[in-house]
Scaffold this motif. Structure first.
Motif, PDB file in Angstrom:
ATOM      1  N   ALA A 144      -9.767  -1.579  -2.282  1.00 19.22           N
ATOM      2  CA  ALA A 144      -8.589  -1.712  -3.145  1.00 19.22           C
ATOM      3  C   ALA A 144      -8.981  -1.938  -4.596  1.00 19.22           C
ATOM      4  CB  ALA A 144      -7.718  -2.865  -2.651  1.00 19.22           C
ATOM      5  N   ALA A 186      -2.052  -0.539  -4.077  1.00 13.84           N
ATOM      6  CA  ALA A 186      -3.179  -1.252  -3.468  1.00 13.84           C
ATOM      7  C   ALA A 186      -2.764  -2.639  -2.994  1.00 13.84           C
ATOM      8  CB  ALA A 186      -4.335  -1.349  -4.467  1.00 13.84           C
ATOM      9  N   LEU A 218      -2.885  -4.079   0.871  1.00 11.66           N
ATOM     10  CA  LEU A 218      -3.572  -5.332   1.233  1.00 11.66           C
ATOM     11  C   LEU A 218      -2.667  -6.291   1.995  1.00 11.66           C
ATOM     12  CD1 LEU A 218      -5.604  -5.974  -2.032  1.00 11.66           C
ATOM     13  CD2 LEU A 218      -6.537  -5.504   0.232  1.00 11.66           C
TER      14      LEU A 218
END
Length: 245
Positions: A131, A239, A243
């Motif tokens: 990420a 991103a 996550l």
């Protein structure tokens, strides 16, 4: 999400290599190699995992080839964006079949003296690495592709005085920095602080945008700044969503 993490690392490695050594086929080869090496070090050695690593390596090569072709004007800019979107969606959809990361990476995380890393699982560590890695060169590549796909910039004029990027210098450096800040602050739960970063960029760029005398140039630079900034922020926010998936 180990496959997704390896995919992001592969994309990031290929794009970073291209930014340093834009030699034909070298970035894609390095990215594909890193995919296999990272996967094996993470203990992804099951049958499904090995097949996935080969497919991910092929996707990294395809991404690099389509990006290079698009920047050279041989393919539409939306083509690599489509490759990126479909690859990410397919990888997320198949994530439940991925093996649990461990192997050498897991053993190192367990033995590391750093408490922050010791408390991370191998899957989480890989996803964090991927990420943050794509916020660097890959984020810039995505921004350039969207700008080209929307007609905001002409890829054939890249690097020329007519290129808006040459008028608003520092974007290649500021973009990754702001994306990393936004992602890090978002992970820390400091969403308000992340919005301050976004606002600060606008305030810092406003004098440069308004100082132009040519109104057509002002409109072009403003469109370039707005489209590029929003796409850049979306890379960081996407991103952040991955996550938390």
């Amino acid at each position: 999400m180990s496959w997704l993490a390896v995919l992001l690392i592969g994309f990031a490695t290929a794009d970073l290599t291209h930014s340093v050594r834009p030699v034909r086929l070298l970035p894609q080869g390095v990215g594909a190699t890193v995919v296999v090496v990272v996967g094996l070090l993470a203990g992804l050695t099951g049958t499904a995992d090995l097949v996935a690593l080969v497919a991910i390596a092929a996707a990294v090569v395809l991404w690099g080839q389509t990006v290079t072709s698009s920047f050279a004007g041989r393919r539409p800019a939306w083509w690599p964006l489509l490759v990126l979107a479909l690859t990410l969606l397919l990888t997320v959809a198949l994530a439940r079949h991925a093996g649990t990361a461990g192997g050498v990476l897991g053993a190192w995380l367990t033995a590391t003296p750093l408490p922050v890393l010791r408390n991370l699982s191998a899957d989480r560590a890989l996803l964090l690495a991927g990420a943050f890695a794509i916020q660097l060169s890959t984020g810039n590549v995505v921004v350039r592709l969207v700008l080209a796909a929307t007609g905001t910039v002409n890829p054939a004029r890249h690097g020329t005085p007519e290129d808006p990027e040459m008028q608003l210098k520092g974007g290649r450096l500021l973009g990754p920095m702001e994306r990393i800040f936004i992602l890090a602050l978002g992970l820390a739960g400091q969403v308000t602080a992340a919005s301050v970063v976004v606002a600060a960029k606008g305030l810092l760029r406003f004098p440069e945008l308004s100082s132009r005398r040519d109104q057509a140039r002002i409109h072009l630079l403003t469109e370039y700044f707005l489209v590029g900034s929003f796409v850049s922020w979306l890379v960081a926010l996407t991103a952040l969503v991955l996550l938390h998936t």
